[in-house]
Scaffold this motif. Structure first.
Motif, PDB file in Angstrom:
ATOM      1  N   MET A   1       0.505  -1.667   0.340  1.00  0.00           N
ATOM      2  CA  MET A   1      -0.431   0.105  -0.371  1.00  0.00           C
ATOM      3  C   MET A   1       1.027   1.271   0.038  1.00  0.00           C
ATOM      4  O   MET A   1       0.612   2.240  -0.646  1.00  0.00           O
ATOM      5  N   GLY A   2       1.813   1.591   0.882  1.00  0.00           N
ATOM      6  CA  GLY A   2       2.958   2.443   1.137  1.00  0.00           C
ATOM      7  C   GLY A   2       3.829   3.035  -0.304  1.00  0.00           C
ATOM      8  O   GLY A   2       2.787   3.911  -1.350  1.00  0.00           O
ATOM      9  N   ALA A   3       4.121   2.023  -0.893  1.00  0.00           N
ATOM     10  CA  ALA A   3       5.057   1.894  -2.311  1.00  0.00           C
ATOM     11  C   ALA A   3       3.489   1.649  -4.026  1.00  0.00           C
ATOM     12  O   ALA A   3       3.981   3.241  -4.388  1.00  0.00           O
ATOM     13  N   GLY A   4       2.967   1.648  -3.252  1.00  0.00           N
ATOM     14  CA  GLY A   4       1.952   1.944  -4.777  1.00  0.00           C
ATOM     15  C   GLY A   4       1.054   2.623  -4.587  1.00  0.00           C
ATOM     16  O   GLY A   4       1.266   3.382  -5.820  1.00  0.00           O
ATOM     17  N   LEU A   5       0.783   3.813  -3.354  1.00  0.00           N
ATOM     18  CA  LEU A   5       0.003   4.404  -3.501  1.00  0.00           C
ATOM     19  C   LEU A   5       1.035   5.665  -3.704  1.00  0.00           C
ATOM     20  O   LEU A   5       0.794   6.649  -4.546  1.00  0.00           O
ATOM     21  N   ILE A   6       2.275   5.618  -2.799  1.00  0.00           N
ATOM     22  CA  ILE A   6       2.827   6.677  -3.518  1.00  0.00           C
ATOM     23  C   ILE A   6       2.905   7.160  -5.297  1.00  0.00           C
ATOM     24  O   ILE A   6       3.253   8.443  -5.650  1.00  0.00           O
ATOM     25  N   LEU A   7       3.708   5.797  -5.202  1.00  0.00           N
ATOM     26  CA  LEU A   7       4.299   5.775  -7.067  1.00  0.00           C
ATOM     27  C   LEU A   7       3.142   6.398  -8.154  1.00  0.00           C
ATOM     28  O   LEU A   7       3.075   6.273  -9.493  1.00  0.00           O
ATOM     29  N   ILE A   8       2.447   5.838  -7.447  1.00  0.00           N
ATOM     30  CA  ILE A   8       0.742   6.055  -7.932  1.00  0.00           C
ATOM     31  C   ILE A   8       0.333   7.329  -8.498  1.00  0.00           C
ATOM     32  O   ILE A   8       0.218   7.573  -9.255  1.00  0.00           O
ATOM     33  N   GLY A   9       0.162   7.651  -7.723  1.00  0.00           N
ATOM     34  CA  GLY A   9       0.487   9.267  -7.355  1.00  0.00           C
ATOM     35  C   GLY A   9       1.267  10.258  -7.602  1.00  0.00           C
ATOM     36  O   GLY A   9       0.694  11.212  -8.801  1.00  0.00           O
ATOM     37  N   LEU A  10       2.690   9.426  -7.842  1.00  0.00           N
ATOM     38  CA  LEU A  10       3.647  10.318  -8.730  1.00  0.00           C
ATOM     39  C   LEU A  10       3.183  10.615 -10.120  1.00  0.00           C
ATOM     40  O   LEU A  10       3.455  11.540 -11.089  1.00  0.00           O
TER      41      LEU A  10
END
Lengths: 123, 141
Positions: free
Chosen positions: B70-79
């Protein structure tokens, strides 16, 4: 607004890296430490991505990609070392690859020195 | 910031005439990206607190898993949402792909080797928490 959000994300990822390091120092077993270091590597990749957006340069994403692969290879090597005691260099039988019979001295460079030295000692 | 200047340019170009809807869409995309970034950072902190506070090794792996998915996925999807369709988005997709493949398999290998070494989970589902054996003084009474 986006700069505030990116800065907040960078600070949050730094806090997570600190928490992972605390577990790496505290963990009673070696597996706790390996898990914390794996998490530290993943957070490093995310941190590099966020910093690349803050700096405005796109080159850093290549670094992040390379580091994620290196983290994986380091984890696998460390796990092999903790479970089996070596990196597997003694078990590699070079004669199968070269097609020649291997003699009493093994062909891997590290153990070849040891075999020569032990032969000198016993003489 | 290259991306911010590009967005400002396109929104200022869209501000004249009947092109004002694209400005609203870009603003909406920025808001979605900010929400994803903040959510991803919250999940990262939750995973970090979990790895520090949970009682034993197999529970701590859950905290690391939350961080990696969740952490890595959401941050990268936001970028990715913030930068639109470009080479940067493709690179971020490749990074997300490698993180999704390598991180769970290393955690799986770690759990497998921990079980092979004899580390047992203390919070077992069938048995409940491991109970303390009664010592001699309690057995007599």
């Amino acid at each position: 607004m986006i700069i505030t959000a990116l800065s907040a994300t960078a600070i949050a990822v730094l806090v997570t890296m600190t928490l992972a390091l605390i577990r790496a120092m505290l963990g009673p077993t070696v597996f706790d430490r390996v898990l914390a270091l794996n998490m530290f590597g993943t957070k490093t990749v995310l941190f590099i991505c966020v910093i690349s957006y803050l700096q405005g340069r796109t080159d850093f994403l290549d670094l992040a990609l390379l580091y994620s692969l290196m983290n994986f290879i380091g984890m696998v090597a460390l796990l092999r070392f903790t479970t089996q005691g070596d990196f597997g260099q003694d078990r590699c039988d070079v004669s199968d690859i070269l097609g020649t019979k291997s003699g009493p001295i093994s062909r891997s460079p590290i153990t070849a020195d040891r075999a020569v030295k032990s032969a000198e000692v016993t003489r | 910031m290259i991306f911010a200047s590009l967005l400002a340019e396109s929104s200022s170009l869209a501000a004249d005439g009947g092109q004002s809807t694209s400005f609203a869409i870009e603003n909406l995309l920025t808001i979605i990206a900010v929400v994803s970034l903040v959510g991803g950072s919250l999940f990262s902190i939750i995973g970090g607190i979990g790895i520090c506070r949970l009682p034993e090794f197999f529970s701590r792996m859950h905290g690391a898993g939350i961080t990696d998915t969740m952490g890595a996925g959401l941050i990268l999807i936001g970028l990715m949402i913030y930068s639109g369709l470009s080479l940067v988005t493709f690179k971020l997709m490749v990074i997300l792909f490698f993180l999704t493949i390598t991180s769970p398999s290393s955690c799986h290998a770690l759990a497998h080797s921990a079980l092979a070494k004899g580390l047992k989970p203390e919070l077992d589902l069938k048995r409940g928490p491991v109970e303390r054996q009664p010592n001699a003084s309690e057995a007599r009474s």
